[in-house]
Design a protein around this motif. Structure first.
Motif, short mmCIF file in Angstrom:
data_model
loop_
_atom_site.label_atom_id
_atom_site.label_comp_id
_atom_site.label_asym_id
_atom_site.label_seq_id
_atom_site.Cartn_x
_atom_site.Cartn_y
_atom_site.Cartn_z
N PHE A 66 0.89 -1.17 0.00
CA PHE A 66 0.00 0.00 0.00
C PHE A 66 0.92 1.21 0.00
N ASP A 67 0.81 2.02 -1.02
CA ASP A 67 1.62 3.23 -1.10
C ASP A 67 3.11 2.92 -0.92
N GLY A 68 3.55 1.83 -1.50
CA GLY A 68 4.96 1.43 -1.45
C GLY A 68 5.36 0.66 -0.21
N LYS A 69 4.45 0.52 0.74
CA LYS A 69 4.79 -0.16 2.00
C LYS A 69 4.20 -1.57 2.02
N ASN A 70 5.05 -2.54 2.36
CA ASN A 70 4.58 -3.93 2.40
C ASN A 70 3.61 -4.11 3.58
N VAL A 71 2.41 -4.60 3.29
CA VAL A 71 1.39 -4.72 4.35
C VAL A 71 1.09 -6.19 4.69
N ASN A 72 1.98 -7.09 4.24
CA ASN A 72 1.74 -8.53 4.48
C ASN A 72 1.42 -8.85 5.94
N LYS A 73 2.12 -8.16 6.84
CA LYS A 73 1.97 -8.48 8.27
C LYS A 73 0.95 -7.58 8.96
N ILE A 74 0.33 -6.70 8.20
CA ILE A 74 -0.64 -5.77 8.81
C ILE A 74 -2.03 -6.43 8.79
N PRO A 75 -2.65 -6.60 9.97
CA PRO A 75 -3.96 -7.26 10.00
C PRO A 75 -5.06 -6.39 9.39
N ALA A 76 -6.19 -7.03 9.12
CA ALA A 76 -7.30 -6.36 8.42
C ALA A 76 -7.72 -5.06 9.10
N HIS A 77 -7.79 -5.07 10.45
CA HIS A 77 -8.31 -3.89 11.14
C HIS A 77 -7.37 -2.69 11.10
N LYS A 78 -6.13 -2.92 10.63
CA LYS A 78 -5.20 -1.79 10.55
C LYS A 78 -4.93 -1.38 9.11
N ARG A 79 -5.54 -2.07 8.13
CA ARG A 79 -5.23 -1.77 6.73
C ARG A 79 -5.96 -0.55 6.19
N GLY A 80 -7.06 -0.18 6.82
CA GLY A 80 -7.81 0.99 6.36
C GLY A 80 -8.46 0.80 5.00
N VAL A 81 -8.98 -0.41 4.79
CA VAL A 81 -9.61 -0.73 3.51
C VAL A 81 -11.09 -1.00 3.75
N GLY A 82 -11.95 -0.23 3.13
CA GLY A 82 -13.39 -0.48 3.22
C GLY A 82 -13.75 -1.65 2.30
N TYR A 83 -14.73 -2.44 2.72
CA TYR A 83 -15.05 -3.63 1.94
C TYR A 83 -16.56 -3.78 1.88
N LEU A 84 -17.08 -3.73 0.68
CA LEU A 84 -18.51 -3.95 0.48
C LEU A 84 -18.68 -5.39 -0.01
N LEU A 85 -19.18 -6.23 0.86
CA LEU A 85 -19.33 -7.65 0.49
C LEU A 85 -20.53 -7.83 -0.42
N GLN A 86 -20.49 -8.92 -1.16
CA GLN A 86 -21.59 -9.19 -2.09
C GLN A 86 -22.92 -9.31 -1.35
N ASP A 87 -22.87 -9.99 -0.18
CA ASP A 87 -24.12 -10.14 0.59
C ASP A 87 -24.32 -8.97 1.57
N LEU A 88 -23.50 -7.95 1.44
CA LEU A 88 -23.56 -6.69 2.19
C LEU A 88 -23.28 -6.84 3.69
N ALA A 89 -23.83 -7.89 4.31
CA ALA A 89 -23.56 -8.18 5.73
C ALA A 89 -23.75 -6.96 6.62
N LEU A 90 -24.87 -6.29 6.46
CA LEU A 90 -25.20 -5.20 7.41
C LEU A 90 -25.47 -5.84 8.75
N PHE A 91 -25.01 -5.20 9.82
CA PHE A 91 -25.19 -5.80 11.15
C PHE A 91 -26.67 -5.76 11.52
N PRO A 92 -27.30 -6.93 11.69
CA PRO A 92 -28.76 -6.93 11.88
C PRO A 92 -29.22 -6.36 13.21
N HIS A 93 -28.32 -6.28 14.20
CA HIS A 93 -28.73 -5.78 15.51
C HIS A 93 -28.53 -4.27 15.65
N LEU A 94 -28.04 -3.64 14.58
CA LEU A 94 -27.82 -2.19 14.63
C LEU A 94 -28.68 -1.49 13.59
N ASP A 95 -29.16 -0.29 13.92
CA ASP A 95 -29.95 0.46 12.94
C ASP A 95 -29.01 1.10 11.91
#
Lengths: 348, 258
Positions: free
Chosen positions: A56-85
């Motif tokens: 990402f921007d020249g920096k290797n992110v292999n060891k960076i976990p999902a929650h630190k990558r700063g990548v938004g992801y729209l899944l095919q099934d959307l997966a909106l949290f059903p318990h939240l409005d």
């Protein structure tokens, strides 16, 4: 320098993927089912292990976990949290990152306004339509100021007309928010509408990465050509603007009429399935209707491709096996063809 | 007769069966004795002991069961199948056999050392809690795992892309979504612990005012041919059980997101 770069990526079906996505670019990943499109998104998001390197921007992110990558992801099934409005769904990423209340409120309101979902704020996902869910999921994915957005078949649950408008709206939004986006699509036409570049994937390999018009007019391999439907490419000799908002494009003796959009046309692509074929003269105006002779019959699984010589030029057409049998087509038979005006794609 | 009618009729037969059994208790019901028994120090001790031990055993079970169920539901690791199978152990062997196994364990050198240096389990209240804990743990894990299996892993994945650590995703997504399942599992675990008899009597014995839980008290009364006394204690057990189940139904209805 690319903003996201994949080097020698291997995972499941993916074989040695090398791909560069530039800052603020919209790249569409297109390919048949099972070609590895979603796996590429999961790898970029950090949701699955892989061999190879992601930068990402020249920096290797292999060891960076999902929650630190700063990548938004729209899944095919959307997966909106059903318990939240709706508001809590959109605010989730901001709250998790401990943004101040005022910023959360403003950001959520801004995105709900941009995506026209303000009226839905108190609703739960179960109360939303497919299109509304789509909008909420996009707002949620980009809310925590993500600079990269991954979208997996974002229009798959929408009808054709809604999907078309949604793509245009999405493109405008992504460009306005200066987001780099990678969109998985199975429909080339849709990808052409939204993407700056298209990557064609086949059985885990990238066959071609080009601008939409290059994919269409200069397919890099037979596989790409086959995937995009073996379009007939017609190089134009002359253009003549007609008084009715149309333009007549001539190639040899063949004259095709298109809507005039103020520019001259150098090439036309016509998919074989966008050419009607008939053994009797069809009724109606003779616009883009030609007489020809069958020169070759290519039977496929459920389809038959028929080559027709029209005014000295061979055009590939496609029809169902049932219709082929009904018309009793054979080499040398005289037929009529009509080119679907709305499906014509052209290069300036 | 339609399938609908047959199935409704059968469901009523279940109600008639259980309801009939409870109603039959009233044949030996004695109002005067009921009041005397319920007010007696020994009965109140049994009720108190049963409620406290069942609650502690349930909490202990849940502390182990929730993370274990999560691991079994979400991850594939060596020994996964083995753990998944052994959860059924308390269900496939009789509670007495399970109690005997625990008792034998405490007579092994390691068990003896544990009792000498740690907590005395045999013939103590701790033994009751241990017996209830061991008999309910497998069931608690199985029920919570079933609830977590219902929640698509995609929710947690989305939460992670939005900045949640796996732990935060677990507490903000998985736990709230499996809340009903965990609550139902807790109640069933608690009810199972409350009614536990075989393993408890084997480890803790049946000492009045010391290790006498309600089921043990029922057994003791029955052994002494005290039918009226037995009926009173059974009714107390039924009352506690049904009140809790009804309370939970009300609670889950009110805490639904919609």
């Amino acid at each position: 320098m690319p903003f996201i770069e994949l080097k020698n990526i291997q995972k499941y079906v993916l074989k040695d993927i090398n791909l560069a996505i530039y800052d603020r670019e919209i790249l569409a990943l297109v390919g048949p089912n099972g070609s590895g499109k979603t796996t590429i998104l999961n790898i970029i998001a950090g949701l699955t292990g892989y061999r190879g390197d992601v930068f990402f921007d020249g920096k290797n992110v292999n060891k960076i976990p999902a929650h630190k990558r700063g990548v938004g992801y729209l899944l095919q099934d959307l997966a909106l949290f059903p318990h939240l409005d709706v508001v809590s769904n959109i605010a989730y990423g901001l709250k998790i990152r401990h943004y101040p209340e005022m910023i959360i409120k403003n950001r959520v309101e801004e995105l709900m306004d941009a995506l026209h979902i303000t009226r839905l704020k108190g609703n739960y996902p179960q109360q939303l339509s497919g299109g509304e869910k789509q909008r909420v999921a996009i707002a949620r994915a980009i809310a925590p100021f993500q600079k990269v957005l991954l979208l997996d078949e974002p229009t798959s649950s929408l009808d054709a007309q809604t999907a078309k408008y949604f793509r245009i709206e999405l493109k405008t939004l992504l460009k306005r928010l200066e987001i780099t986006a990678i969109i998985v699509m199975h429909d080339l036409l849709g990808a052409e509408e939204i993407a700056d570049r298209i990557a064609i994937l086949h059985k885990g390999r990238i066959e071609q990465v080009s601008k939409p018009e290059d994919i269409l007019f200069h397919p890099g391999s037979d596989r790409v050509s086959e995937f995009i439907g073996m379009p007939n490419i017609i190089h134009c000799d002359r253009c003549r603007v007609l008084s009715t908002g149309l333009i007549e494009v001539t190639s040899g003796d063949l004259a095709i009429v298109l809507p005039y959009e103020g520019t001259k046309i150098s090439k036309i692509a016509i998919s074989p399935h966008d050419i009607y074929i008939s053994d009797t003269e069809p009724p109606g105006p003779a616009l883009n209707r030609f007489k020809g002779v069958v020169t070759e019959v290519i039977p496929l699984r459920s389809l038959v491709r028929v080559k027709v010589n029209v005014l000295g030029r061979e055009l590939l057409t496609e029809l169902s096996g049932e219709m082929f049998d009904e018309m009793n087509l054979s080499v040398g038979k005289e037929v009529f063809i009509i080119i679907k005006l709305r499906r014509l794609r052209y290069a300036e | 007769m339609t399938l609908k009618r047959i199935s409704i009729l059968l469901s009523f037969s279940v109600f008639i069966l259980y309801g009939g059994l409870i109603l039959s208790l009233f044949y030996f019901y004695n109002g005067q004795l009921f009041l005397e028994t319920i007010k007696s120090e020994r009965t109140l001790f049994s009720i108190r002991l049963s409620l406290i031990t069942a609650t502690i055993a349930t909490i202990a079970s849940l502390i182990i069961a929730i993370p274990s169920a999560y691991a079994l539901s979400r991850f594939r690791f060596p020994g996964h199948g083995l753990i998944d199978t052994i959860l059924e152990l308390p269900m496939i062997i009789s509670p007495v056999a399970l109690g005997a196994t625990i008792l034998i364990f405490f007579n092994n050198p390691f068990g003896i050392l544990l009792q000498e240096r740690g907590v005395q389990f045999v013939f103590t209240v701790y033994g009751i809690v241990l017996a209830q804990f061991i008999t309910t743990l497998g069931i608690a894990i199985r029920l919570i795992k079933a609830a977590m299996d219902e929640i698509p892993v995609r929710y947690e994945e989305v939460a992670r892309t939005l900045g949640a650590t796996p732990v935060k995703a677990f507490f903000t997504i998985t736990m709230p979504l499996s809340k009903k399942g965990i609550l139902a599992a807790s109640i069933l675990t608690w009810a199972k612990a409350l009614g536990e008899f075989g393993a408890t009597i084997t480890i803790a014995g049946s000492m009045a005012m010391k290790t006498e839980t309600i089921p043990i008290a029922i057994f003791m009364r029955l052994a002494n041919a005290d039918i009226e006394g037995t009926v009173v204690l059974v009714l107390i057990l039924v009352f506690i059980g049904l009140s809790v189940l009804y309370g939970v139904r009300l609670l889950t209805r009110r805490t639904s997101p919609q």
